[in-house]
Design a protein around this motif. Sequence first.
Motif, short mmCIF file in Angstrom:
data_model
loop_
_atom_site.label_atom_id
_atom_site.label_comp_id
_atom_site.label_asym_id
_atom_site.label_seq_id
_atom_site.Cartn_x
_atom_site.Cartn_y
_atom_site.Cartn_z
N GLY A 1 14.24 17.02 -26.27
CA GLY A 1 13.67 17.76 -25.51
C GLY A 1 12.40 16.83 -25.17
O GLY A 1 11.98 16.79 -23.97
N GLU A 2 11.86 16.05 -26.13
CA GLU A 2 10.65 15.29 -25.87
C GLU A 2 11.02 14.13 -25.13
O GLU A 2 10.00 13.90 -24.28
N LEU A 3 12.09 13.48 -25.29
CA LEU A 3 12.72 12.29 -24.40
C LEU A 3 12.69 12.93 -23.01
O LEU A 3 12.27 12.37 -22.02
N PHE A 4 13.63 13.92 -22.78
CA PHE A 4 13.64 14.60 -21.26
C PHE A 4 12.51 14.71 -20.97
O PHE A 4 11.90 14.23 -19.81
N LEU A 5 11.28 15.17 -21.70
CA LEU A 5 9.76 15.32 -21.09
C LEU A 5 9.24 14.06 -20.62
O LEU A 5 8.64 14.08 -19.29
N GLY B 1 18.62 13.43 -23.75
CA GLY B 1 17.21 13.88 -23.12
C GLY B 1 16.80 13.12 -21.76
O GLY B 1 16.48 13.51 -20.70
N LEU B 2 17.09 11.82 -21.97
CA LEU B 2 16.67 10.84 -20.81
C LEU B 2 17.89 11.22 -19.75
O LEU B 2 17.60 11.20 -18.42
N ILE B 3 19.07 11.24 -19.92
CA ILE B 3 20.17 11.70 -18.99
C ILE B 3 19.67 13.04 -18.41
O ILE B 3 20.00 13.19 -17.25
N GLY B 4 19.29 14.07 -19.20
CA GLY B 4 18.85 15.28 -18.65
C GLY B 4 17.85 15.15 -17.70
O GLY B 4 17.81 15.87 -16.54
N ALA B 5 16.79 14.21 -17.83
CA ALA B 5 15.71 14.30 -16.85
C ALA B 5 16.18 13.39 -15.67
O ALA B 5 16.03 14.13 -14.61
N LEU B 6 17.27 12.66 -15.77
CA LEU B 6 17.54 12.14 -14.46
C LEU B 6 18.56 13.09 -13.43
O LEU B 6 18.48 13.31 -12.53
N ALA B 7 19.20 14.10 -14.36
CA ALA B 7 20.12 15.21 -13.63
C ALA B 7 19.03 16.31 -13.13
O ALA B 7 19.19 16.75 -12.05
N TRP B 8 17.90 16.25 -13.80
CA TRP B 8 16.91 17.40 -13.23
C TRP B 8 16.40 17.06 -11.83
O TRP B 8 16.06 18.02 -11.10
N HIS B 9 16.04 15.80 -11.86
CA HIS B 9 15.54 15.27 -10.56
C HIS B 9 16.20 15.46 -9.33
O HIS B 9 17.49 15.26 -9.55
N LYS B 10 15.81 15.45 -8.24
CA LYS B 10 16.76 15.30 -7.05
C LYS B 10 17.07 13.76 -6.78
O LYS B 10 16.47 13.02 -7.40
N PRO B 11 18.64 13.61 -6.24
CA PRO B 11 18.98 12.30 -6.32
C PRO B 11 17.79 11.32 -5.52
O PRO B 11 17.88 10.03 -6.05
N ARG B 12 17.19 11.61 -4.64
CA ARG B 12 16.42 10.60 -3.85
C ARG B 12 15.37 10.28 -4.92
O ARG B 12 14.73 9.15 -4.46
N ALA B 13 14.98 10.89 -5.96
CA ALA B 13 13.82 10.43 -6.79
C ALA B 13 14.20 9.38 -7.66
O ALA B 13 13.26 8.58 -8.39
N ARG C 1 -1.42 21.01 -22.88
CA ARG C 1 -0.54 20.87 -24.03
C ARG C 1 0.45 22.00 -24.30
O ARG C 1 1.74 21.54 -24.60
N GLN C 2 0.27 23.05 -24.02
CA GLN C 2 1.20 24.06 -24.20
C GLN C 2 2.38 23.87 -23.03
O GLN C 2 3.54 24.15 -23.46
N HIS C 3 2.06 23.72 -21.90
CA HIS C 3 2.99 23.17 -20.99
C HIS C 3 3.97 22.07 -21.37
O HIS C 3 5.23 22.43 -21.09
N ALA C 4 3.35 21.08 -21.74
CA ALA C 4 4.36 20.12 -22.42
C ALA C 4 5.22 20.41 -23.50
O ALA C 4 6.19 20.05 -23.66
N GLU C 5 4.52 21.18 -24.31
CA GLU C 5 5.50 21.47 -25.76
C GLU C 5 6.56 22.62 -25.30
O GLU C 5 7.51 22.33 -25.53
N GLN C 6 6.06 23.38 -24.47
CA GLN C 6 6.93 24.49 -23.97
C GLN C 6 8.06 23.72 -23.27
O GLN C 6 9.22 24.23 -23.19
N ALA C 7 7.75 22.99 -22.13
CA ALA C 7 8.87 22.20 -21.22
C ALA C 7 9.85 21.54 -22.31
O ALA C 7 11.08 21.50 -22.22
N ALA C 8 9.47 20.72 -23.20
CA ALA C 8 10.31 20.07 -23.97
C ALA C 8 11.27 20.81 -24.92
O ALA C 8 12.29 20.75 -25.14
N PHE C 9 10.46 21.94 -25.57
CA PHE C 9 11.34 22.95 -26.12
C PHE C 9 12.48 23.69 -25.45
O PHE C 9 13.49 23.90 -25.87
N LEU C 10 12.18 24.14 -24.12
CA LEU C 10 13.06 24.93 -23.13
C LEU C 10 14.11 23.96 -22.82
O LEU C 10 15.41 24.49 -22.83
#
Length: 365
Positions: free
Chosen positions: A86-90, A120-132, A23-32
Amino acid sequence: MAAARNQAAKGPSERPIVAGIVRQHAEQAAFLWAQRDTLMLADPPDLAAISGVDRRLETNLDGLRIAGPTAWPFVAAAYEDFPEKGELFLYAWMAIEQSDSRRLAEAVELGRQSQDDARGLIGALAWHKPRAIAAEVRNWIGAPDAFKRFLGVSACLGHGVDPKEMLSRLVRDPDARVRAVSLRLAGQLRRTDLANELRTALEDGQEQPRFWAAWALTELGSGDLAGAELRRVAVGGGPDAITALRAAIKAAPEKDARAWMGGLLKSPETAPLAVRGAGMLGDRTVLHWLIHQMRTPAFAPAAGAALLELFPEAREAEGLFTLDPTELGQAFEDRFGDFAVKVPVAANVKAWSDSRFPGPRSGAP
């Protein structure tokens, strides 16, 4: 999503987890990630601070990778409790990480409903490598759904990927948001073959496509065609004003850019823009002139931003900025009130400057 709260601390894979830590990992990832996104919007962004946030973010994402599918109840609960960027990114990041097409489809719909262009959604797409994300992006970029086309071309922008012949269609897309991102991508990729389409887009009926067409032409070396639009957006003071200012300065010969900013200085409404532009010329000799501007509340934030652009090392010096403008006197208190605005402390900046850069002082840019 409420049912997610009642799931046991083992998911479909029966992988044991420590619920509190996940839970802490999830909350911290969204916040960060939200913090990172906000830092990226700063003028100018503090890249060292962003790098530190990135390391902490990746550590928390690693914790979720280890937890695997058993992390989903906590990811879903985080979004239910606080449905922000942040939560949408997560949510989207986890769906891509787990190759969970159902959850990714949910993330797309959550992004469609968001009020911030699905950052957040676009941020998640940018965070993952293109092949993913390659398969999804290929499907989205040619989809009849305008929002999916927007996601597809935004993913290409985030990774600097060229959609080749598709881009010539996307810069003419019926949807203004798709056109805007596509025109920006054309400039980022230096697609000189699309110069005619970019010039045509200067007459677009929507402001965002017009602006990004002008910005892209500047990237292609045709700023003489785009200068008027860029200056109009810069003076307009909207969310793209600083980007437009930088492009307008780049688009013109230095002499012309300085003359334009000299004109801006003559009006109280546009003078802060000229002060900010002084930091974009790359001329460090304006430092003492900037210090003088810092003593005027209306100019202080712009002068501080210009200082940080010209002298990134100033971030490391203590006492050059304050988040309590009321400390600087009644004029600052009258302008900023109780708002925590980061403004330079002119006296401290002068002392810092005198100790490091002794010598003749320069006038206005």
